[in-house]
Design a protein around this motif. Structure first.
Motif, PDB file in Angstrom:
ATOM      1  N   GLU A  74      39.018  34.924  39.201  1.00 42.90           N
ATOM      2  CA  GLU A  74      38.256  33.915  39.926  1.00 42.90           C
ATOM      3  C   GLU A  74      39.129  32.702  40.254  1.00 42.90           C
ATOM      4  O   GLU A  74      39.040  32.131  41.349  1.00 42.90           O
ATOM      5  CB  GLU A  74      37.037  33.487  39.101  1.00 42.90           C
ATOM      6  CG  GLU A  74      35.931  34.528  39.018  1.00 42.90           C
ATOM      7  CD  GLU A  74      35.378  34.903  40.381  1.00 42.90           C
ATOM      8  OE1 GLU A  74      35.139  33.996  41.203  1.00 42.90           O
ATOM      9  OE2 GLU A  74      35.203  36.106  40.638  1.00 42.90           O
TER      10      GLU A  74
ATOM     11  N   LYS B  87      35.745  41.740  47.491  1.00 40.72           N
ATOM     12  CA  LYS B  87      36.674  42.059  46.396  1.00 40.72           C
ATOM     13  C   LYS B  87      35.916  42.170  45.082  1.00 40.72           C
ATOM     14  O   LYS B  87      36.202  43.034  44.252  1.00 40.72           O
ATOM     15  CB  LYS B  87      37.761  40.984  46.288  1.00 40.72           C
ATOM     16  CG  LYS B  87      38.768  41.022  47.416  1.00 40.72           C
ATOM     17  CD  LYS B  87      39.705  39.828  47.365  1.00 40.72           C
ATOM     18  CE  LYS B  87      40.559  39.822  46.127  1.00 40.72           C
ATOM     19  NZ  LYS B  87      41.532  38.710  46.125  1.00 40.72           N
ATOM     20  N   ARG B  88      34.923  41.294  44.902  1.00 44.30           N
ATOM     21  CA  ARG B  88      34.162  41.303  43.653  1.00 44.30           C
ATOM     22  C   ARG B  88      33.341  42.581  43.526  1.00 44.30           C
ATOM     23  O   ARG B  88      33.347  43.238  42.483  1.00 44.30           O
ATOM     24  CB  ARG B  88      33.244  40.083  43.589  1.00 44.30           C
ATOM     25  CG  ARG B  88      32.479  39.961  42.283  1.00 44.30           C
ATOM     26  CD  ARG B  88      31.518  38.794  42.310  1.00 44.30           C
ATOM     27  NE  ARG B  88      30.412  39.051  43.199  1.00 44.30           N
ATOM     28  CZ  ARG B  88      29.318  39.748  42.864  1.00 44.30           C
ATOM     29  NH1 ARG B  88      29.208  40.281  41.655  1.00 44.30           N
ATOM     30  NH2 ARG B  88      28.351  39.930  43.732  1.00 44.30           N
TER      31      ARG B  88
ATOM     32  N   ASP C 217      41.381  33.759  43.064  1.00 49.64           N
ATOM     33  CA  ASP C 217      40.634  33.781  44.319  1.00 49.64           C
ATOM     34  C   ASP C 217      40.297  32.368  44.783  1.00 49.64           C
ATOM     35  O   ASP C 217      40.401  32.047  45.979  1.00 49.64           O
ATOM     36  CB  ASP C 217      39.343  34.595  44.155  1.00 49.64           C
ATOM     37  CG  ASP C 217      39.614  36.075  43.914  1.00 49.64           C
ATOM     38  OD1 ASP C 217      40.753  36.509  44.177  1.00 49.64           O
ATOM     39  OD2 ASP C 217      38.701  36.783  43.440  1.00 49.64           O
TER      40      ASP C 217
ATOM     41  N   GLU D  79      35.178  37.759  52.018  1.00 50.89           N
ATOM     42  CA  GLU D  79      36.297  38.549  51.505  1.00 50.89           C
ATOM     43  C   GLU D  79      36.290  38.554  49.989  1.00 50.89           C
ATOM     44  O   GLU D  79      36.494  39.594  49.347  1.00 50.89           O
ATOM     45  CB  GLU D  79      37.624  37.999  52.035  1.00 50.89           C
ATOM     46  CG  GLU D  79      37.864  38.274  53.508  1.00 50.89           C
ATOM     47  CD  GLU D  79      39.156  37.652  53.999  1.00 50.89           C
ATOM     48  OE1 GLU D  79      39.768  36.872  53.239  1.00 50.89           O
ATOM     49  OE2 GLU D  79      39.555  37.931  55.150  1.00 50.89           O
ATOM     50  N   ALA D  80      36.079  37.359  49.399  1.00 44.56           N
ATOM     51  CA  ALA D  80      36.032  37.274  47.935  1.00 44.56           C
ATOM     52  C   ALA D  80      34.864  38.070  47.374  1.00 44.56           C
ATOM     53  O   ALA D  80      34.985  38.743  46.336  1.00 44.56           O
ATOM     54  CB  ALA D  80      35.928  35.801  47.511  1.00 44.56           C
TER      55      ALA D  80
ATOM     56  N   VAL E 198      41.389  30.560  48.203  1.00 42.95           N
ATOM     57  CA  VAL E 198      40.437  29.995  49.165  1.00 42.95           C
ATOM     58  C   VAL E 198      40.756  28.538  49.457  1.00 42.95           C
ATOM     59  O   VAL E 198      40.859  28.116  50.621  1.00 42.95           O
ATOM     60  CB  VAL E 198      38.995  30.136  48.633  1.00 42.95           C
ATOM     61  CG1 VAL E 198      38.028  29.321  49.495  1.00 42.95           C
ATOM     62  CG2 VAL E 198      38.573  31.597  48.617  1.00 42.95           C
TER      63      VAL E 198
END
Length: 548
Positions: free
Chosen positions: A235, A360-361, A238, A356-357, A242
């Motif tokens: 996190e 991915k999660r 990420d 996008e995040a 961001v």
């Protein structure tokens, strides 16, 4: 005599009263030997004069004389025994704090090996020897060394505590069992010991089980912490990615704003410089004419002045500068427009980065999904590996089992899910119609079906080539920027969430939220009809390539 003493055993030199090597040995008429002091004190304390060994009674007190032969032999044996004790003592360990010392040792107390419940003494290896070799002492009960042997004696009767009263839950002696504890449930200590030992074994097993459970719980907590650390690191990574991207956008917008302002300033400077250069050129021409006029005015040549006057009397051609202005550029609204544009850019970029995040999660919940032929509509063709499905032209002769769709062009996955999260991806490239989603186990699979959440269907579909619809209640038309070629489907069972993602664009297509799941959920696939081969491409369950 020395040779003879080597052939004699230790028992032959021990007094049966003090259990030590004879001191001034005397013999009774029955032939038994004792220390003079020991037998004298024995007869002083008893009414009858009898031998302590064979119990022979003497009518009169025997006259005792020291047996010089045995005395010499005992002296030799004592000396030999002392040397042996000295050698043995050097090998044996002295009793340390907390260890039981030998009660017989003088000087340095050696560590006791056993305690005698009859003698109420503890013995080291050397002084334990008589209890291991002498027949009379062999019957004594030896235990591992313990302190306070007196505590094993009944304080009331001065007898060994060898029984256990189950009624009063206490250790008692033989006399107690026929007096204070008469008619009580009394058993030998060994019997109660075995019972209690069995209970302790059970208790120990339970304790070990409790320990094991707690160790497993510790491992669970540690594993949770490890997973939490991994999630936190991801996190943070990420988040840094961001915010770095957003920071770069802000810096880029700031740079563009500064460039815009500077460009306006440069244009103003360039315009002013052009005018200034032109004015300076005119000034130079005017100065030249002024010089010529001044020179002509001082001329004495009448003819030359008159001939030149016409050309020099008028000023050279110049520009009318009265209406020419260089106004400062207007910067009003420049910053506001830049901030508004930045806000719009950041909003789009944040939405893109967040999706996008999120993708991915959810991809971390990827599962392996294969198609179940027992549920397939009879016209469907499934690949051997269970990863592809398309509509064929020939109906297969298959049993109409309860799991099979008989009208809806659909098939379910073999795998079902009733907790947690799961995610999989399906390639829809080159298809003009399709339906994807999840369904509950109890859905109707026969006849006409209305695919809504109320009926256990959570699906989206492509119809009419570019018309995307979420089969919610009511249906929701979806506006997509581009046609997805690969659709990712994520489910959070406890959260009641079903979301669809455009994998390549890393964009959210649609989410069913607030769902209430109470049954198993199965992935649902419908390649739809071919329409003369226009929609013949298969749906393909694809391996998940985690978004970087």
């Amino acid at each position: 005599m020395s040779a003879a003493s080597c052939l004699m055993t230790e028992d032959q030199f021990l007094c049966s009263i003090c259990l030590d090597v004879f001191t001034d040995p005397v013999a009774t008429s029955c032939g038994h030997n004792f220390c003079k002091t020991c037998i004298t004190q024995h007869w002083d304390n008893n009414v009858q004069y009898q031998c302590p060994n064979c119990k022979e009674v003497f009518n009169t007190r025997p006259e005792l004389r020291v047996n010089t032969f045995i005395s010499e032999m005992a002296a030799q044996f004592r000396q030999s025994a002392q040397q042996k004790d000295s050698s043995s003592s050097s090998e044996q360990q002295a009793a340390k704090p907390g260890e039981v010392p030998c009660d017989v040792c003088t000087g340095t107390k050696l560590k006791a090996l056993k305690s005698c419940l009859v003698c109420l003494d503890s013995y080291c290896e050397t002084h334990l020897e008589p209890h291991l070799t002498r027949s009379g002492l062999k019957r004594h009960q030896l235990i591992n060394p313990v302190e306070n042997l007196e505590g094993r004696m009944c304080t009331k009767h001065d007898k060994l505590l060898e029984l256990f009263c189950k009624t009063d839950q206490m250790c008692v002696c033989m006399l107690c069992s026929i007096s204070d504890h008469k008619n009580h449930d009394v058993v030998p200590l060994k019997e109660e010991y075995e019972g209690k030992k069995a209970e302790l074994g059970k208790t120990e097993a339970e304790i070990q089980q409790m320990i094991q459970k707690r160790r497993l719980k510790i491992q669970e907590f540690k594993h949770t912490v490890e997973l939490s650390e991994e999630d936190a690191d991801r996190e943070i990574s990420d988040g840094v990615q961001v915010f770095t991207a957003l920071k770069e956008s802000v810096e880029r917008s700031q740079s563009e704003l500064i460039d815009t302002i500077k460009e306006k300033q440069r244009k103003t400077e360039k315009q002013a410089e052009g005018f200034i250069k032109e004015l300076e050129q005119e000034i130079s021409e005017l100065k030249k004419r002024s010089t010529e006029v001044e020179q002509l005015s001082h001329s004495e040549d009448h003819l030359h002045l008159l001939q030149s006057f016409r050309n020099l009397n008028t000023a050279p051609p110049t520009k009318d500068w009265s209406g020419v202005r260089v106004g400062p550029p207007s910067y009003e609204g420049t910053v506001v427009r830049a901030v508004n544009q930045l806000e719009e850019t950041l909003s789009k970029q944040m939405k893109k980065l967040l999706t996008e995040a999120e993708l991915k999660r959810v991809q971390k919940s990827a599962v392996d999904v294969t198609l179940d032929p027992d549920t397939a509509y009879p016209y469907l063709i499934l690949s051997d590996d269970g990863k592809q499905v398309k509509l064929g032209d020939v109906k297969k002769h298959l049993p109409d089992n309860p799991e099979r769709f008989n009208c809806l062009v659909s098939v379910l996955a073999k795998q079902s899910f009733s907790s947690g999260t799961f995610y999989y991806e399906v390639q829809v490239k080159e298809k003009t119609k399709w339906t994807l989603g999840v369904v509950r186990e109890s859905i109707n699979r026969k006849g006409s079906i209305t695919a809504t959440p109320q009926n256990g269907y959570w699906t989206i579909m492509l119809r009419n080539e570019n018309e995307y619809v979420a089969r919610d209640d009511p249906q929701v038309r979806l506006s997509l920027n581009c046609q997805p070629e690969k659709v990712g489907l994520f489910v959070d069972y406890e959260e009641g969430l079903v979301s669809f993602h455009d994998v390549d664009a890393a964009a959210l297509i649609y989410s069913f939220t607030g769902c209430c799941f109470t049954e198993k959920l199965f992935p649902f696939f419908s390649p739809c009809y071919n329409y003369s081969g226009k929609n013949s491409a298969p749906l393909i369950i694809s391996p998940v390539n985690h978004t970087e």
